[in-house]
Design a protein around this motif. Structure first.
Motif, PDB file in Angstrom:
ATOM      1  N   ARG A 263      -4.319   8.252   6.676  1.00  0.00           N
ATOM      2  CA  ARG A 263      -3.438   7.859   5.578  1.00  0.00           C
ATOM      3  C   ARG A 263      -1.991   8.224   5.859  1.00  0.00           C
ATOM      4  O   ARG A 263      -1.078   7.410   5.718  1.00  0.00           O
ATOM      5  CB  ARG A 263      -3.914   8.524   4.288  1.00  0.00           C
TER       6      ARG A 263
ATOM      7  N   LEU B  42      -0.548   6.189   8.959  1.00  0.00           N
ATOM      8  CA  LEU B  42      -0.188   4.813   8.645  1.00  0.00           C
ATOM      9  C   LEU B  42       1.045   4.760   7.755  1.00  0.00           C
ATOM     10  O   LEU B  42       1.874   3.847   7.871  1.00  0.00           O
ATOM     11  CB  LEU B  42      -1.355   4.103   7.955  1.00  0.00           C
ATOM     12  N   GLU B  43       1.171   5.735   6.867  1.00  0.00           N
ATOM     13  CA  GLU B  43       2.315   5.773   5.951  1.00  0.00           C
ATOM     14  C   GLU B  43       3.628   5.957   6.709  1.00  0.00           C
ATOM     15  O   GLU B  43       4.647   5.345   6.362  1.00  0.00           O
ATOM     16  CB  GLU B  43       2.125   6.912   4.950  1.00  0.00           C
TER      17      GLU B  43
ATOM     18  N   GLY C 161       1.438   1.977  12.111  1.00  0.00           N
ATOM     19  CA  GLY C 161       0.345   1.427  12.900  1.00  0.00           C
ATOM     20  C   GLY C 161       0.325   2.083  14.268  1.00  0.00           C
ATOM     21  O   GLY C 161       1.027   3.072  14.527  1.00  0.00           O
TER      22      GLY C 161
ATOM     23  N   LEU D  76      -5.042   6.057  15.072  1.00  0.00           N
ATOM     24  CA  LEU D  76      -4.317   4.819  14.777  1.00  0.00           C
ATOM     25  C   LEU D  76      -4.916   3.630  15.519  1.00  0.00           C
ATOM     26  O   LEU D  76      -4.939   2.503  14.998  1.00  0.00           O
ATOM     27  CB  LEU D  76      -2.843   4.982  15.151  1.00  0.00           C
TER      28      LEU D  76
ATOM     29  N   THR E   6      -8.140   2.709  13.525  1.00  0.00           N
ATOM     30  CA  THR E   6      -7.855   2.028  12.255  1.00  0.00           C
ATOM     31  C   THR E   6      -7.212   0.656  12.493  1.00  0.00           C
ATOM     32  O   THR E   6      -7.388  -0.254  11.679  1.00  0.00           O
ATOM     33  CB  THR E   6      -6.919   2.883  11.386  1.00  0.00           C
ATOM     34  N   GLY E   7      -6.502   0.508  13.608  1.00  0.00           N
ATOM     35  CA  GLY E   7      -5.869  -0.773  13.901  1.00  0.00           C
ATOM     36  C   GLY E   7      -6.850  -1.871  14.243  1.00  0.00           C
ATOM     37  O   GLY E   7      -6.502  -3.063  14.189  1.00  0.00           O
TER      38      GLY E   7
ATOM     39  N   LYS F 151      -7.663  -3.863  10.164  1.00  0.00           N
ATOM     40  CA  LYS F 151      -6.493  -3.560   9.351  1.00  0.00           C
ATOM     41  C   LYS F 151      -6.749  -3.698   7.852  1.00  0.00           C
ATOM     42  O   LYS F 151      -5.870  -3.347   7.046  1.00  0.00           O
ATOM     43  CB  LYS F 151      -5.327  -4.460   9.772  1.00  0.00           C
TER      44      LYS F 151
ATOM     45  N   CYS G 167      -8.546  -1.801   6.355  1.00  0.00           N
ATOM     46  CA  CYS G 167      -8.704  -0.422   5.890  1.00  0.00           C
ATOM     47  C   CYS G 167      -7.362   0.197   5.504  1.00  0.00           C
ATOM     48  O   CYS G 167      -7.330   1.285   4.913  1.00  0.00           O
ATOM     49  CB  CYS G 167      -9.368   0.435   6.959  1.00  0.00           C
ATOM     50  N   TYR G 168      -6.235  -0.474   5.824  1.00  0.00           N
ATOM     51  CA  TYR G 168      -4.917   0.100   5.566  1.00  0.00           C
ATOM     52  C   TYR G 168      -4.684   0.383   4.084  1.00  0.00           C
ATOM     53  O   TYR G 168      -3.927   1.295   3.735  1.00  0.00           O
ATOM     54  CB  TYR G 168      -3.818  -0.841   6.074  1.00  0.00           C
ATOM     55  N   SER G 169      -5.305  -0.387   3.223  1.00  0.00           N
ATOM     56  CA  SER G 169      -5.108  -0.221   1.780  1.00  0.00           C
ATOM     57  C   SER G 169      -6.012   0.848   1.177  1.00  0.00           C
ATOM     58  O   SER G 169      -5.848   1.198   0.005  1.00  0.00           O
ATOM     59  CB  SER G 169      -5.360  -1.552   1.062  1.00  0.00           C
TER      60      SER G 169
ATOM     61  N   PRO H 282      -8.390   5.588   5.348  1.00  0.00           N
ATOM     62  CA  PRO H 282      -8.629   4.440   6.235  1.00  0.00           C
ATOM     63  C   PRO H 282      -9.662   4.698   7.326  1.00  0.00           C
ATOM     64  O   PRO H 282     -10.537   3.856   7.567  1.00  0.00           O
ATOM     65  CB  PRO H 282      -7.250   4.177   6.840  1.00  0.00           C
TER      66      PRO H 282
END
Length: 379
Positions: free
Chosen positions: A68, A71-72, A76, A261, A264-265, A268, A270-272, A276
């Motif tokens: 989290r 990504l914030e 990415g 990263l 999770t990339g 994508k 899962c970004y929300s 993630p």
């Protein structure tokens, strides 16, 4: 001539006992100066491994491990922000470790570099950052374990208060016990359940923006851990150990951030999500356990300086601090990261630059007793 010689001899006899008396005080203390320095060294020094584990634990909390925070601030899986953050972590860690070794702990560093008036503002900024990150860890605890709210967080506060009573050794021992397990487990979990993606190719403008945001993230983490960094530096003592601890921790954090990263990339969508990486790896009890370990290690490092400062103020402040942490932990984790972290990051950037400039200007002092110890022995 004879009268002058007699006067010199008489002066020598009157002054010699005073110097010998000072040397006698050293001998009567039980150990010679050499023995004292060796025994003191063994009591004060700490290994670079324990210090590096404490530094990794200070950063790799719930927001880091879940992706989290990454990504914030990083946007990415991008190479430039990761490379700059690695260099930033190394330089920031090394700065406060070296300053702690030179001036003796965070209070000594702040008072020596900034003076007593300005040092109060520096200490307040560091404690604010520690409080913000610690609050985020407890908030993440509520998110990850909603059924245990608020009892699990309260239990963690009690445990960290007990660790803080043991000083920096208690905090570093706690991190050394769990951080290696944490790192290895996250990597194994990503390899077994997730998939890696290639670095994103973005425009130069977005890359620079992400790099600037990652710098804020680094400054925030270094500021929140600066009291612990200074105390660790005081224990490490040598430049070699401080370099190894700072370099090892920065390298581990950079590689671990890249792995998270990249995983999770791959998906994508899962970004929300609030967590993630947990969404990509399909959660599970084991990931929840890892999150709990990471949150506990980071909270211990952040709780220690705030609790120690409260103890110095008195019993009322010592009691109020745990309740303040628990009360603020009811804020949503995403809001803490979005609003408190940037403010702490800005304060961290200003503090890092000011500390570096002040350290360059400040002459090196060997200690208050340097002149006394250098007195020559009389025949």
């Amino acid at each position: 001539m004879k009268l002058k010689k007699a006067a010199r001899d008489n002066l020598y006899k009157r002054s010699a006992p005073d110097i010998r008396g000072k040397q006698g005080e050293i001998r009567r203390s039980g150990k010679s100066k050499k023995d004292k320095s060796q025994s003191g060294k063994s009591e004060r020094e700490m290994g670079a491994f324990s210090a590096a584990c404490a530094l990794v634990g200070a950063v790799a909390g719930a927001g880091f491990l879940s992706g989290r925070e990454l990504l914030e601030f990083f946007g990415g899986f991008r190479v430039l922000p990761l490379a700059l953050s690695g260099a930033g972590f190394f330089l920031g860690f090394l700065l406060f470790l070296r300053l702690g070794a030179r001036y003796g702990g965070f209070n000594g560093v702040a008072d020596t570099l900034f003076g007593r008036k300005t040092s109060s503002a520096v200490k307040a900024a560091a404690l604010f950052a520690s409080f913000a990150v610690g609050t985020a860890m407890l908030s993440a605890f509520h998110t990850e374990f909603p059924k245990g709210k608020p009892f699990l967080a309260a239990t963690l506060i009690v445990v960290c208060a007990a660790l803080s009573e043991r000083g920096i050794k208690g905090i570093s021992a706690f991190s050394a016990a769990f951080t290696p397990f944490l790192i290895c487990s996250v990597v194994v979990l990503i390899l077994s359940r997730g998939k890696f993606s290639a670095p994103e190719s973005v425009s130069v403008g977005r890359d620079v923006k992400s790099a600037a945001a990652s710098a804020v993230y680094v400054c925030m983490n270094v500021l929140s851990a600066s009291p612990v960094l200074c105390e660790l530096g005081e224990k490490l003592q040598t430049n070699k150990k401080t370099t190894h601890a700072a370099g090892g921790a920065a390298l581990i954090l950079t590689l671990l951030a890249a792995a998270i990263l990249s995983a999770t990339g791959y998906d994508k969508s899962c970004y929300s999500k609030p967590m993630p990486l947990e969404s990509v790896l399909r959660g599970g009890a084991f990931f929840s356990l890892l999150s709990a370990v990471g949150m506990s290690a980071t909270f211990a490092v952040c709780f220690y300086p705030v609790f120690s400062a409260a103890k110095a103020k008195g019993t009322c402040a010592e009691i109020a601090v745990p309740f303040a942490f628990l009360l603020c932990s009811f804020m949503r984790f995403e809001k803490v990261v979005r609003f408190f972290y940037p403010a702490a990051g800005m304060l961290g950037g200003v503090t890092l630059v000011a500390a570096a400039v002040a350290a360059v200007r400040q002459p090196y002092e060997r200690g208050k007793n340097a002149a006394f110890i250098s007195v020559r022995k009389l025949p």
